[in-house]
Design a protein around this motif. Structure first.
Motif, PDB file in Angstrom:
ATOM      1  N   LYS A  28       0.835  -1.194   0.000  1.00  0.00           N
ATOM      2  CA  LYS A  28       0.000   0.000   0.000  1.00  0.00           C
ATOM      3  C   LYS A  28       0.876   1.252   0.000  1.00  0.00           C
ATOM      4  O   LYS A  28       2.049   1.175   0.408  1.00  0.00           O
ATOM      5  CB  LYS A  28      -0.951   0.000   1.209  1.00  0.00           C
ATOM      6  N   PRO A  29       0.352   2.404  -0.414  1.00  0.00           N
ATOM      7  CA  PRO A  29      -0.856   2.530  -1.224  1.00  0.00           C
ATOM      8  C   PRO A  29      -0.606   1.964  -2.617  1.00  0.00           C
ATOM      9  O   PRO A  29       0.538   1.846  -3.036  1.00  0.00           O
ATOM     10  CB  PRO A  29      -1.072   4.045  -1.274  1.00  0.00           C
ATOM     11  N   HIS A  84      -3.432  -4.602   2.249  1.00  0.00           N
ATOM     12  CA  HIS A  84      -4.179  -3.972   3.348  1.00  0.00           C
ATOM     13  C   HIS A  84      -4.430  -5.074   4.383  1.00  0.00           C
ATOM     14  O   HIS A  84      -5.538  -5.610   4.491  1.00  0.00           O
ATOM     15  CB  HIS A  84      -5.482  -3.356   2.845  1.00  0.00           C
ATOM     16  N   GLY A 143      -7.792  -1.229  -3.500  1.00  0.00           N
ATOM     17  CA  GLY A 143      -6.704  -0.285  -3.286  1.00  0.00           C
ATOM     18  C   GLY A 143      -7.009   1.074  -3.877  1.00  0.00           C
ATOM     19  O   GLY A 143      -6.663   2.114  -3.296  1.00  0.00           O
TER      20      GLY A 143
END
Length: 342
Positions: free
Chosen positions: A92-93, A119, A314
């Motif tokens: 992430k991101p 995540h 995402g």
């Protein structure tokens, strides 16, 4: 399945450990511009070292590539990996902009490879239990939620690497720390509709924000308050999520949102609530989230299904972060359904 890692900084170690702990998974290669950063991976895991991604991707034995580089580099690397026909586990991101994100998702689709975004908080035992409660409808109509991340990341943390705290490659507390919590907020509450936010850089010598506060309205009509910071003295203070419904209130909290701090639901007696609290407390971390993400990717490939946390997931978390940024910069209410302009 055989794995490779691109980018051998701090987070790569979590990926390597997770791969090692999964039966049938093996780390066979790592890639980084800094050779000394790769040394532990050949010593501990027997991985082959590469300084050029194009060279590593020529290895036909590699099935899945974990991308662990600074966030601003995700898009070109993911496109290159996808073009080589390797499945992707992406930290992430997902990217720093929607344009980059769309390029990553399009590359994955065009090359028929699977894309998972890291995540991992979704797999915490208390989070899984809260999701079960929401799915059961026991809370009834949801009124609102509180999402709080008040943590410490001192100046030494940001000074460890020149990209940390920059808007191009890292972002601030929303993009780097609280994006996990915003992912959970969307997972619990559904799609966001509009956002208003303020942010500041109060204590850390960085380009991006170290404190942010905002309000979200979801398409369901429910509201949420979001507060995030890395300015807390002198250690992490609180990571929590509270859901307020017509038939109950549930708060998961602590320094890392691992426990039920409040659990009151219509029809649930004190014994049942206490039992659920103790169940979570007995093993609060559960199986590490990175391990769950990577194991799920293996199963997704075998079963020819989408991963548990997709590129689109995402993208939604990123869109919410960017809406916060846009609102703070313009001092205006931002509509999510009009698309991010950042």
């Amino acid at each position: 399945m055989n794995f490779a890692i691109v980018g051998c900084g701090f987070i790569a170690k979590k990926h390597a450990t997770a791969i090692q702990n999964i039966e049938g998974a093996k780390l066979v290669a790592v890639c980084d511009k800094v050779e000394v950063a790769m040394q532990p991976y050949t010593e501990e895991y027997g991985a082959k070292l590469y300084t050029e991604l194009s060279d590593m991707l020529q290895d036909p034995s590699i099935d899945i590539v974990c991308i662990c580089t600074p966030s601003g580099l995700h898009a070109p690397l993911a496109e290159q990996v996808a073009a080589a026909g390797k499945h992707i586990v992406l930290e992430k991101p997902i990217a720093m902009t929607i344009e980059e994100t769309n390029r990553i998702i399009e590359a994955a689709n065009a090359n028929n490879i699977k894309l998972a975004v890291v995540h991992p908080n979704r797999f915490r035992p208390v989070v899984q239990e809260l999701r079960k409660i929401l799915d059961s409808g026991k809370l009834g109509k949801i009124s609102h939620a509180n999402c709080i991340v008040n943590w410490n990341r001192n100046q030494e943390y940001y000074d460890q690497a020149p990209w940390r705290g920059t808007k191009q490659h890292d972002g601030g507390v929303l993009m780097n720390q609280a994006i996990h919590n915003l992912d959970l907020l969307l997972w619990f509450m559904g799609d966001a509709q509009e956002v208003f936010s303020m942010e500041a850089t109060r204590l850390r010598n960085i380009e991006a924000e170290d404190v942010s506060t905002g309000i979200v309205r979801f398409k369901s009509g429910a509201l949420a308050n979001v507060q995030a910071s890395t300015t807390v003295y002198s250690k992490n203070y609180e990571e929590s999520m509270t859901i307020f419904g017509e038939k109950g209130t549930v708060k998961i909290g602590g320094a890392n949102a691992l426990y039920f701090e409040h659990l009151q639901i219509k029809g649930m007696d004190e014994g049942e609530a206490a039992s659920l609290k103790e169940k979570v407390k007995a093993e609060p971390w559960g199986t590490p989230g990175h391990e769950r993400i990577i194991a799920d990717m293996i199963e997704a490939v075998k079963e020819e299904r989408t991963p548990a946390v997709t590129g689109e997931d995402g993208k939604k978390a990123l869109e919410l972060v960017l809406a916060f940024y846009e609102s703070a910069a313009s001092n205006k209410l931002i509509q999510l359904d009009k698309g991010a302009t950042v």
